[in-house]
Design an enzyme around this catalytic site. Structure first.
Site, PDB file in Angstrom:
ATOM      1  N   ASN A   1      -0.951   0.277   2.016  1.00 26.78           N
ATOM      2  CA  ASN A   1      -2.689   0.144   2.791  1.00 26.78           C
ATOM      3  C   ASN A   1      -3.200  -0.285   3.071  1.00 26.78           C
ATOM      4  O   ASN A   1      -3.979   0.712   1.915  1.00 26.78           O
ATOM      5  CB  ASN A   1      -2.374   1.972   3.813  1.00 26.78           C
ATOM      6  N   TRP A   2      -3.999  -1.483   2.737  1.00 31.47           N
ATOM      7  CA  TRP A   2      -4.738  -2.275   2.186  1.00 31.47           C
ATOM      8  C   TRP A   2      -5.974  -1.579   2.809  1.00 31.47           C
ATOM      9  O   TRP A   2      -7.256  -2.402   2.405  1.00 31.47           O
ATOM     10  CB  TRP A   2      -4.651  -3.451   1.797  1.00 31.47           C
ATOM     11  N   LYS A   3      -5.831  -1.188   4.219  1.00 28.64           N
ATOM     12  CA  LYS A   3      -7.553  -1.010   4.731  1.00 28.64           C
ATOM     13  C   LYS A   3      -7.941  -2.171   5.049  1.00 28.64           C
ATOM     14  O   LYS A   3      -7.766  -3.629   4.656  1.00 28.64           O
ATOM     15  CB  LYS A   3      -8.415   0.562   4.205  1.00 28.64           C
TER      16      LYS A   3
ATOM     17  N   HIS B   1      -3.988   6.604  11.777  1.00 30.75           N
ATOM     18  CA  HIS B   1      -4.697   6.746  10.266  1.00 30.75           C
ATOM     19  C   HIS B   1      -5.655   7.773  10.685  1.00 30.75           C
ATOM     20  O   HIS B   1      -6.431   7.514  11.764  1.00 30.75           O
ATOM     21  CB  HIS B   1      -4.701   5.349   9.663  1.00 30.75           C
TER      22      HIS B   1
ATOM     23  N   GLU C   1      -8.176   7.080   9.029  1.00 26.79           N
ATOM     24  CA  GLU C   1      -9.788   6.681   9.573  1.00 26.79           C
ATOM     25  C   GLU C   1      -9.812   6.053  10.416  1.00 26.79           C
ATOM     26  O   GLU C   1     -11.156   6.061  11.553  1.00 26.79           O
ATOM     27  CB  GLU C   1      -9.932   5.927   7.804  1.00 26.79           C
TER      28      GLU C   1
ATOM     29  N   GLU D   1      -0.665  12.757   6.397  1.00 24.61           N
ATOM     30  CA  GLU D   1      -1.938  12.308   4.968  1.00 24.61           C
ATOM     31  C   GLU D   1      -2.650  13.485   5.059  1.00 24.61           C
ATOM     32  O   GLU D   1      -3.814  13.059   6.293  1.00 24.61           O
ATOM     33  CB  GLU D   1      -2.156  10.662   4.905  1.00 24.61           C
TER      34      GLU D   1
ATOM     35  N   GLY E   1      -7.948   9.265  -0.778  1.00 22.83           N
ATOM     36  CA  GLY E   1      -8.821   8.578  -1.575  1.00 22.83           C
ATOM     37  C   GLY E   1      -9.613   9.455  -2.517  1.00 22.83           C
ATOM     38  O   GLY E   1     -11.132   9.348  -3.148  1.00 22.83           O
TER      39      GLY E   1
ATOM     40  N   SER F   1      -3.213   9.847  -2.028  1.00 20.42           N
ATOM     41  CA  SER F   1      -3.547   9.639  -3.760  1.00 20.42           C
ATOM     42  C   SER F   1      -2.325   9.546  -4.662  1.00 20.42           C
ATOM     43  O   SER F   1      -1.763  10.698  -5.229  1.00 20.42           O
ATOM     44  CB  SER F   1      -4.551  10.553  -4.101  1.00 20.42           C
TER      45      SER F   1
ATOM     46  N   GLY G   1      -2.519   3.805  -0.348  1.00 20.99           N
ATOM     47  CA  GLY G   1      -4.077   3.151  -0.050  1.00 20.99           C
ATOM     48  C   GLY G   1      -4.513   2.705  -1.745  1.00 20.99           C
ATOM     49  O   GLY G   1      -4.267   1.455  -1.859  1.00 20.99           O
ATOM     50  N   GLY G   2      -5.160   3.267  -1.918  1.00 25.27           N
ATOM     51  CA  GLY G   2      -6.072   2.365  -3.168  1.00 25.27           C
ATOM     52  C   GLY G   2      -4.981   2.418  -4.600  1.00 25.27           C
ATOM     53  O   GLY G   2      -5.067   0.547  -4.348  1.00 25.27           O
TER      54      GLY G   2
HETATM   55  P1  PGA Z   1      -5.281   6.881  -1.062  1.00 26.17           P
HETATM   56  O1  PGA Z   1      -4.969   6.012   0.410  1.00 26.17           O
HETATM   57  O2  PGA Z   1      -3.671   6.375  -1.633  1.00 26.17           O
HETATM   58  O3  PGA Z   1      -5.884   5.984  -1.160  1.00 26.17           O
HETATM   59  O4  PGA Z   1      -5.703   7.916  -0.685  1.00 26.17           O
HETATM   60  C1  PGA Z   1      -3.784   6.564   1.407  1.00 26.17           C
HETATM   61  C2  PGA Z   1      -4.523   5.990   2.840  1.00 26.17           C
HETATM   62  O5  PGA Z   1      -5.537   6.556   3.285  1.00 26.17           O
HETATM   63  O6  PGA Z   1      -3.371   5.603   3.697  1.00 26.17           O
END
Ligand code: PGA
Length: 249
Positions: A9-11, A96, A98, A166, A172, A212, A233-234
């Site tokens: 997930n590149w956000k 998600h 967010e 999640e 993050g 994470s 994510g990251g």
């Molecule tokens: P993260 O994000 O791996 O950077 O913690 C995961 C996500 O929000 O899908």
């Protein structure tokens, strides 16, 4: 029985200039790796079309991070499932945390979006997870059960639904739940899915862990019972890290 899915997930990160990372992932997605796991990257909607063209015939599928529940209409700035499919997406992340936080999306909104994604013949990756306060209050299982009952389309099948657990506090932050907590939650999610999905589908449905995930912890998390992949994510922004996580399957 369940082929693991490693989804990135590149956000709100990634310009056309960054698509070389997806091409590097495609190069690194060897036949041996593709046999072990399905690989998916969800970049921003603006580059889905180009990313799709760059990955035709490779082991990397391209997905999206959100969609509107309606097929078309007066919704300025929104993007429908049909538009994402038209751009080349084969999966869409919905719900998600967010989105739930930044855009006040409720379980019913998430379910409507998931139905739109499925209706378009794409895979809906439905996200659930508790906050830190909810976990500390001992409510994590109850919160996630409620989110699943509200967000997962009734009678759905494992072919078009993936659930991503999640924990909000793990996204993050570099923090992750204990392996025992992850395993307990995933087993409970599968149990809850038995009451939602069509008969026999909960056993086949993939449940991803997200929050994470990185090369150094992927192997132990992916080895847990009922963990059928990861939503990253990251660490999905760089081909080397994403491929290392996929290689840990
Ligand atoms: P993260 O994000 O791996 O950077 O913690 C995961 C996500 O929000 O899908």
């Amino acid at each position: 029985m369940r082929k693991p899915l490693i989804a990135g997930n590149w956000k709100m990160n990634g310009l056309r200039a960054d698509l070389g990372e997806i091409q590097a992932m495609a190069k690194g997605a060897t036949v041996a790796l593709r046999r072990k796991a399905d690989l998916l990257i969800c970049p921003p909607a603006t580059v889905i079309s180009k990313a799709t063209m760059n990955t035709i015939g490779t082991g990397i599928a391209i997905g999206a991070q959100d969609c509107h529940a309606k097929a078309s209409g007066a919704h300025t700035g929104d993007v429908s499932a049909a538009m994402l499919f038209d751009a080349g997406a084969t999966a869409v992340i919905v719900g998600h945390s967010e989105r739930r936080t930044d855009h006040a999306e409720k379980d019913a909104d998430v379910k409507a979006k998931a139905e739109a994604v499925i209706g378009q013949g794409m895979l809906a990756i439905i996200c659930v997870g508790e906050t830190r306060a909810e976990r500390e209050a001992g409510k994590a299982l109850a919160v996630v059960r409620r989110q699943l009952r509200g967000s997962v389309p009734a009678g759905g099948s494992a072919a078009d639904i993936v659930v991503a657990y999640e924990p909000v506090w793990a996204i993050g932050t570099g923090l992750t739940p204990t392996n025992a907590d992850i395993a307990e939650m995933h087993a409970d999610i599968r149990k809850t899915l038995k009451g939602i999905l069509a008969k026999g589908e909960a056993e086949k449905c993939r449940i991803l862990y997200g929050g994470s995930v990185k090369p150094s912890n992927a192997a132990e998390i992916l080895a847990l019972d009922d963990v059928d992949g990861a939503l990253v994510g990251g660490a999905s922004l760089k081909a080397a890290d994403f491929l290392a996580i996929a290689g840990a399957v």
